[in-house]
Design a protein around this motif. Structure first.
Motif, PDB file in Angstrom:
ATOM      1  N   HIS A  72       0.820  -1.213   0.000  1.00 41.15           N
ATOM      2  CA  HIS A  72       0.000   0.000   0.000  1.00 41.15           C
ATOM      3  C   HIS A  72       0.855   1.265   0.000  1.00 41.15           C
ATOM      4  CE1 HIS A  72      -2.933   3.021   1.011  1.00 41.15           C
ATOM      5  NE2 HIS A  72      -2.229   3.325   2.076  1.00 41.15           N
ATOM      6  N   ASP A  73       1.921   1.272   0.806  1.00 35.53           N
ATOM      7  CA  ASP A  73       2.719   2.503   0.966  1.00 35.53           C
ATOM      8  C   ASP A  73       4.176   2.138   1.221  1.00 35.53           C
ATOM      9  OD1 ASP A  73       3.888   4.908   1.636  1.00 35.53           O
ATOM     10  OD2 ASP A  73       2.319   5.507   3.051  1.00 35.53           O
ATOM     11  N   LYS A  74       4.976   2.257   0.194  1.00 34.34           N
ATOM     12  CA  LYS A  74       6.400   1.919   0.329  1.00 34.34           C
ATOM     13  C   LYS A  74       7.181   2.976   1.096  1.00 34.34           C
ATOM     14  CE  LYS A  74       6.613  -1.187  -3.629  1.00 34.34           C
ATOM     15  NZ  LYS A  74       5.245  -1.568  -3.509  1.00 34.34           N
ATOM     16  N   ILE A 101       4.233   0.462  12.555  1.00 36.72           N
ATOM     17  CA  ILE A 101       4.290   1.182  11.285  1.00 36.72           C
ATOM     18  C   ILE A 101       4.589   2.642  11.608  1.00 36.72           C
ATOM     19  CG2 ILE A 101       3.066   1.817   9.175  1.00 36.72           C
ATOM     20  CD1 ILE A 101       3.501  -1.249   9.588  1.00 36.72           C
ATOM     21  N   ALA A 102       5.641   3.166  10.982  1.00 33.62           N
ATOM     22  CA  ALA A 102       6.071   4.551  11.190  1.00 33.62           C
ATOM     23  C   ALA A 102       6.831   4.996   9.948  1.00 33.62           C
ATOM     24  CB  ALA A 102       6.959   4.655  12.433  1.00 33.62           C
ATOM     25  N   PRO A 103       6.995   6.302   9.747  1.00 31.50           N
ATOM     26  CA  PRO A 103       7.785   6.754   8.604  1.00 31.50           C
ATOM     27  C   PRO A 103       9.182   6.129   8.627  1.00 31.50           C
ATOM     28  CG  PRO A 103       6.625   8.601   9.594  1.00 31.50           C
ATOM     29  CD  PRO A 103       6.441   7.425  10.516  1.00 31.50           C
ATOM     30  N   LYS A 104       9.695   5.819   7.435  1.00 32.38           N
ATOM     31  CA  LYS A 104      11.041   5.248   7.354  1.00 32.38           C
ATOM     32  C   LYS A 104      12.032   6.157   8.056  1.00 32.38           C
ATOM     33  CE  LYS A 104      10.665   2.494   3.168  1.00 32.38           C
ATOM     34  NZ  LYS A 104      11.084   2.305   1.780  1.00 32.38           N
ATOM     35  N   GLY A 105      12.976   5.551   8.749  1.00 28.50           N
ATOM     36  CA  GLY A 105      14.006   6.289   9.464  1.00 28.50           C
ATOM     37  C   GLY A 105      13.626   6.705  10.870  1.00 28.50           C
ATOM     38  N   SER A 106      12.399   6.394  11.288  1.00 25.71           N
ATOM     39  CA  SER A 106      11.936   6.816  12.624  1.00 25.71           C
ATOM     40  C   SER A 106      12.766   6.231  13.757  1.00 25.71           C
ATOM     41  CB  SER A 106      10.470   6.418  12.825  1.00 25.71           C
ATOM     42  OG  SER A 106       9.633   7.124  11.956  1.00 25.71           O
ATOM     43  N   PHE A 107      13.380   5.079  13.537  1.00 25.91           N
ATOM     44  CA  PHE A 107      14.118   4.410  14.603  1.00 25.91           C
ATOM     45  C   PHE A 107      15.577   4.181  14.196  1.00 25.91           C
ATOM     46  CE2 PHE A 107       9.640   2.900  14.716  1.00 25.91           C
ATOM     47  CZ  PHE A 107       9.250   3.625  15.831  1.00 25.91           C
ATOM     48  N   ASP A 108      16.104   5.076  13.389  1.00 28.75           N
ATOM     49  CA  ASP A 108      17.470   4.943  12.873  1.00 28.75           C
ATOM     50  C   ASP A 108      18.462   5.493  13.885  1.00 28.75           C
ATOM     51  OD1 ASP A 108      19.637   4.502  11.279  1.00 28.75           O
ATOM     52  OD2 ASP A 108      19.252   6.187   9.927  1.00 28.75           O
ATOM     53  N   VAL A 162     -10.087  -2.958  14.986  1.00 26.96           N
ATOM     54  CA  VAL A 162      -9.398  -1.728  14.593  1.00 26.96           C
ATOM     55  C   VAL A 162      -9.789  -0.643  15.586  1.00 26.96           C
ATOM     56  CG1 VAL A 162      -9.051  -0.015  12.780  1.00 26.96           C
ATOM     57  CG2 VAL A 162      -9.496  -2.414  12.165  1.00 26.96           C
ATOM     58  N   CYS A 163      -8.798  -0.150  16.322  1.00 25.78           N
ATOM     59  CA  CYS A 163      -9.023   0.908  17.306  1.00 25.78           C
ATOM     60  C   CYS A 163      -8.437   2.202  16.765  1.00 25.78           C
ATOM     61  CB  CYS A 163      -8.348   0.560  18.629  1.00 25.78           C
ATOM     62  SG  CYS A 163      -8.854  -1.022  19.334  1.00 25.78           S
ATOM     63  N   SER A 164      -9.241   3.266  16.759  1.00 29.48           N
ATOM     64  CA  SER A 164      -8.778   4.562  16.259  1.00 29.48           C
ATOM     65  C   SER A 164      -9.307   5.673  17.165  1.00 29.48           C
ATOM     66  CB  SER A 164      -9.228   4.775  14.811  1.00 29.48           C
ATOM     67  OG  SER A 164     -10.629   4.738  14.706  1.00 29.48           O
ATOM     68  N   GLU A 165      -8.795   6.878  16.954  1.00 29.14           N
ATOM     69  CA  GLU A 165      -9.175   8.057  17.722  1.00 29.14           C
ATOM     70  C   GLU A 165      -8.866   7.878  19.215  1.00 29.14           C
ATOM     71  OE1 GLU A 165     -13.224   9.191  16.783  1.00 29.14           O
ATOM     72  OE2 GLU A 165     -12.929   8.589  14.689  1.00 29.14           O
ATOM     73  N   PRO A 166      -7.559   7.839  19.558  1.00 24.24           N
ATOM     74  CA  PRO A 166      -7.195   7.680  20.967  1.00 24.24           C
ATOM     75  C   PRO A 166      -7.694   8.846  21.814  1.00 24.24           C
ATOM     76  CG  PRO A 166      -5.275   8.278  19.647  1.00 24.24           C
ATOM     77  CD  PRO A 166      -6.390   8.022  18.695  1.00 24.24           C
ATOM     78  N   SER A 167      -8.211   8.508  22.999  1.00 21.99           N
ATOM     79  CA  SER A 167      -8.722   9.516  23.925  1.00 21.99           C
ATOM     80  C   SER A 167      -8.558   8.996  25.341  1.00 21.99           C
ATOM     81  CB  SER A 167     -10.197   9.800  23.625  1.00 21.99           C
ATOM     82  OG  SER A 167     -10.720  10.721  24.559  1.00 21.99           O
ATOM     83  N   GLY A 168      -7.626   9.580  26.086  1.00 15.14           N
ATOM     84  CA  GLY A 168      -7.379   9.126  27.448  1.00 15.14           C
ATOM     85  C   GLY A 168      -6.852   7.710  27.474  1.00 15.14           C
ATOM     86  N   ASP A 169      -7.529   6.836  28.219  1.00 21.79           N
ATOM     87  CA  ASP A 169      -7.109   5.449  28.383  1.00 21.79           C
ATOM     88  C   ASP A 169      -7.755   4.494  27.383  1.00 21.79           C
ATOM     89  OD1 ASP A 169      -5.624   6.257  30.505  1.00 21.79           O
ATOM     90  OD2 ASP A 169      -6.897   5.372  32.044  1.00 21.79           O
ATOM     91  N   ASP A 170      -8.388   5.014  26.343  1.00 19.84           N
ATOM     92  CA  ASP A 170      -9.095   4.129  25.410  1.00 19.84           C
ATOM     93  C   ASP A 170      -9.133   4.772  24.029  1.00 19.84           C
ATOM     94  OD1 ASP A 170     -10.481   1.899  24.551  1.00 19.84           O
ATOM     95  OD2 ASP A 170     -12.215   2.208  25.854  1.00 19.84           O
ATOM     96  N   TYR A 171      -9.698   4.048  23.099  1.00 19.83           N
ATOM     97  CA  TYR A 171      -9.920   4.570  21.760  1.00 19.83           C
ATOM     98  C   TYR A 171     -11.408   4.868  21.610  1.00 19.83           C
ATOM     99  CZ  TYR A 171      -5.197   3.421  20.264  1.00 19.83           C
ATOM    100  OH  TYR A 171      -3.825   3.389  20.133  1.00 19.83           O
ATOM    101  N   SER A 172     -11.726   6.013  21.017  1.00 21.06           N
ATOM    102  CA  SER A 172     -13.126   6.420  20.869  1.00 21.06           C
ATOM    103  C   SER A 172     -13.868   5.568  19.856  1.00 21.06           C
ATOM    104  CB  SER A 172     -13.212   7.885  20.421  1.00 21.06           C
ATOM    105  OG  SER A 172     -12.647   8.708  21.401  1.00 21.06           O
ATOM    106  N   PRO A 188      -4.193   7.269   9.683  1.00 18.59           N
ATOM    107  CA  PRO A 188      -3.241   7.706   8.667  1.00 18.59           C
ATOM    108  C   PRO A 188      -2.836   6.645   7.647  1.00 18.59           C
ATOM    109  CG  PRO A 188      -2.082   7.298  10.704  1.00 18.59           C
ATOM    110  CD  PRO A 188      -3.539   7.060  10.984  1.00 18.59           C
ATOM    111  N   LEU A 189      -3.340   5.419   7.721  1.00 20.03           N
ATOM    112  CA  LEU A 189      -2.981   4.437   6.692  1.00 20.03           C
ATOM    113  C   LEU A 189      -3.970   4.473   5.537  1.00 20.03           C
ATOM    114  CD1 LEU A 189      -1.578   1.358   8.610  1.00 20.03           C
ATOM    115  CD2 LEU A 189      -0.393   3.270   7.585  1.00 20.03           C
ATOM    116  N   GLY A 190      -5.251   4.365   5.808  1.00 14.21           N
ATOM    117  CA  GLY A 190      -6.271   4.556   4.795  1.00 14.21           C
ATOM    118  C   GLY A 190      -6.274   3.556   3.654  1.00 14.21           C
ATOM    119  N   PHE A 191      -6.297   2.260   3.985  1.00 19.60           N
ATOM    120  CA  PHE A 191      -6.469   1.249   2.948  1.00 19.60           C
ATOM    121  C   PHE A 191      -7.215   0.067   3.545  1.00 19.60           C
ATOM    122  CE2 PHE A 191      -2.662  -0.419   4.940  1.00 19.60           C
ATOM    123  CZ  PHE A 191      -2.692  -1.785   4.725  1.00 19.60           C
TER     124      PHE A 191
END
Length: 198
Positions: A72-74, A101-108, A162-172, A188-191
């Motif tokens: 989906h996203d190289k 999943i994070a942008p390339k180089g995030s943990f370099d 699929v959990c999205s929209e984090p809010s406090g101790d949970d996902y909305s 932010p993935l959208g596929f």
């Protein structure tokens, strides 16, 4: 359920330093230092968990997830074995998700543990010994850290959550899909993830 930690021969022969009265953090660091290759040591809500290497089915699912994200996203990195330091209710949480999943180089860098700031998605695939934590404590930990998406592949329940929209101790927002179906992943993935191979 915490798993027993086999201690390497070198530690048995040399002995461990006197750890009476050691803090949970010190004990965690000790366990991390002596854990055999492939074992994961995590600190979640004040408890230390030692997890053995995953079985083949688990790893096939992680590999399939990895491949679909790549297709989906190289431009994003797909990381297994990356340690994340997350805020906890009372103390720091340290986890090693099945997939990050994070942008390339995030943990370099040379660090073993990383802040969750660049993370777009974490995925966990349940095992008998980890399912309870994956369903409860890790949802809280990932939401507190503000990680946009948490994907839980619950093998025992036969579901993808699929959990999205984090809010406090949970996902909305949480959506539950039967394994074997098409699972939409929001931004932010959208596929759409095809779980037919799971």
């Amino acid at each position: 359920m915490a798993m027993p930690l086999p201690v390497p021969e070198s530690v048995l022969s040399e002995g461990l330093p006197d750890r009476e009265g050691a803090s949970v953090r010190e004990t965690f660091e000790l366990f991390s230092a002596v854990a055999p290759k492939g074992w994961r040591v995590e600190l979640i809500e004040g408890e230390i968990y030692v997890v053995p290497p995953a079985n083949g089915e688990h790893e096939e699912i992680v590999s399939e997830l990895n491949g679909q994200v790549r297709d989906h996203d190289k431009g994003v990195g797909r990381y297994t074995g990356v340690g994340l330091v997350l805020p906890g209710a009372t103390e720091t949480v340290r986890v090693i998700p099945d997939l990050v999943i994070a942008p390339k180089g995030s943990f370099d860098d040379q660090q073993e543990w990383h802040a969750p700031d660049p993370v777009l998605l974490v995925a966990e695939v349940t095992s008998t010994s980890t399912a309870g934590r994956d369903r409860v404590q890790k949802i809280r930990a990932y939401a507190r850290a503000g990680i946009p998406l948490y994907l839980l592949i619950d093998r025992e329940a036969g579901e993808a959550v699929v959990c999205s929209e984090p809010s406090g101790d949970d996902y909305s927002h949480k959506s539950i899909h039967k394994l074997g179906t098409q699972v939409p992943l929001p931004t932010p993935l959208g596929f759409t993830l095809d779980t037919a191979a799971f």
